[in-house]
Write an enzyme that holds these catalytic residues in place. Structure first.
Site, PDB file in Angstrom:
ATOM      1  N   ALA A 109      -3.959   7.323  -5.274  1.00 31.76           N
ATOM      2  CA  ALA A 109      -2.557   6.910  -5.339  1.00 31.76           C
ATOM      3  C   ALA A 109      -2.556   5.400  -5.587  1.00 31.76           C
ATOM      4  CB  ALA A 109      -1.845   7.262  -4.046  1.00 31.76           C
ATOM      5  N   ALA A 159       0.840  -1.197   0.000  1.00 33.85           N
ATOM      6  CA  ALA A 159       0.000   0.000   0.000  1.00 33.85           C
ATOM      7  C   ALA A 159       0.869   1.239   0.000  1.00 33.85           C
ATOM      8  CB  ALA A 159      -0.931  -0.016   1.201  1.00 33.85           C
ATOM      9  N   ASN A 160       0.275   2.393   0.186  1.00 32.77           N
ATOM     10  CA  ASN A 160       1.024   3.644   0.291  1.00 32.77           C
ATOM     11  C   ASN A 160       0.311   4.550   1.298  1.00 32.77           C
ATOM     12  OD1 ASN A 160      -0.944   5.417  -1.110  1.00 32.77           O
ATOM     13  ND2 ASN A 160      -0.549   3.971  -2.780  1.00 32.77           N
ATOM     14  N   ARG A 161       0.866   5.730   1.510  1.00 32.94           N
ATOM     15  CA  ARG A 161       0.405   6.590   2.600  1.00 32.94           C
ATOM     16  C   ARG A 161      -0.777   7.483   2.244  1.00 32.94           C
ATOM     17  NH1 ARG A 161       3.803   6.270   6.772  1.00 32.94           N
ATOM     18  NH2 ARG A 161       5.953   5.645   6.362  1.00 32.94           N
ATOM     19  N   SER A 162      -1.407   7.292   1.100  1.00 31.45           N
ATOM     20  CA  SER A 162      -2.537   8.155   0.752  1.00 31.45           C
ATOM     21  C   SER A 162      -3.661   8.036   1.782  1.00 31.45           C
ATOM     22  CB  SER A 162      -3.076   7.756  -0.628  1.00 31.45           C
ATOM     23  OG  SER A 162      -4.282   8.438  -0.874  1.00 31.45           O
TER      24      SER A 162
END
Ligand code: C5P
Length: 217
Positions: free
Chosen positions: A95, A29-32
């Site tokens: 994102a 995942a990512n920090r969005s």
């Protein structure tokens, strides 16, 4: 329904991260946070638009008057965007994870005690924005986002052509960390760059929606 400058227009928005499973308990995942995309959905609804918000996994309430479709992976987001067409405007704020596991395990990957580290092979996800911009059901106004840590405007200008978008909205995620409350947007199009000052994500959303209604009025 709210009457406003976008009454009668269908605006399709993606927001949040995607989660790409590695096995049943792990993901990439990512920090969005989804905050900027949700704020844009709220602002578009306040301007009278019919809004479809395709949301990755986030913990945000659905803005008033917005139709929300929850998805987890990039491939699900791609399918949900396709299913929501036609639209007058697409704003791709999500994102999306660039890569996913090539061989998602159906059972939890276990440490076997040998110290051997399992490999993680990646394959590229569909580029939802680029696919939409090239499709024969392309909305008349296609807007992408660019979260960059360096050379923000150069990357955004390159992205405009590479993705086939009409506008790229760039923001510097080195100075405005993902998940924060403020943003400074740069709207990059064929006619140049408009840099907005730092403001709350809600105010930035309102400013962007104003430019959208001016552009399609
Ligand atoms: O290439 P990059 O990920 O920086 O591009 C960002 C823009 O492209 C955003 O608008 C994002 O929503 C969109 N995107 C997409 N599908 C992907 C990757 C990015 O729609 N697989």
């Amino acid at each position: 329904p709210v009457q406003g400058p976008l009454t009668g227009k269908h605006i399709l928005i993606t927001a949040g991260p995607t989660h790409e499973p590695i096995d049943p308990v792990r993901y990439i995942a990512n920090r969005s946070s989804g905050k900027q995309g949700f704020a844009i959905a709220a602002a578009a609804a306040r301007a009278g638009a019919t809004v479809t918000l395709i949301a990755g996994p986030v913990t945000l309430p659905t803005p008033p008057g917005v139709t929300r479709v929850d998805v987890e992976t990039a491939r699900q987001m791609d399918a949900a965007v396709d299913a929501a067409l036609p639209a007058d405007v697409a704003i791709m704020v999500a994102a999306v994870a660039d890569w996913r596991s090539a061989d998602e395990a159906q059972q939890k990957i276990k440490k076997d005690g040998s110290g051997k580290i399992p490999p993680l092979h990646l394959v590229e996800n569909p580029d939802i924005l680029a696919t939409l911009a090239k499709s024969d059901r392309r909305p008349p106004l296609v807007i992408g986002f660019a979260a960059e840590t360096n050379d923000v405007l150069a990357h955004a200008t390159a992205k405009l052509a590479r993705k086939g978008a009409d506008w790229i909205v760039a923001n510097d995620v080195a100075t405005h960390l993902m998940g924060g409350e403020v943003n400074a947007l740069h709207i990059v199009s064929a006619s140049g760059v408009e840099s907005l000052p730092e403001m709350t994500k809600d105010a930035a959303a309102t400013a962007l929606v104003k430019r959208i209604s001016d552009a399609i009025a």
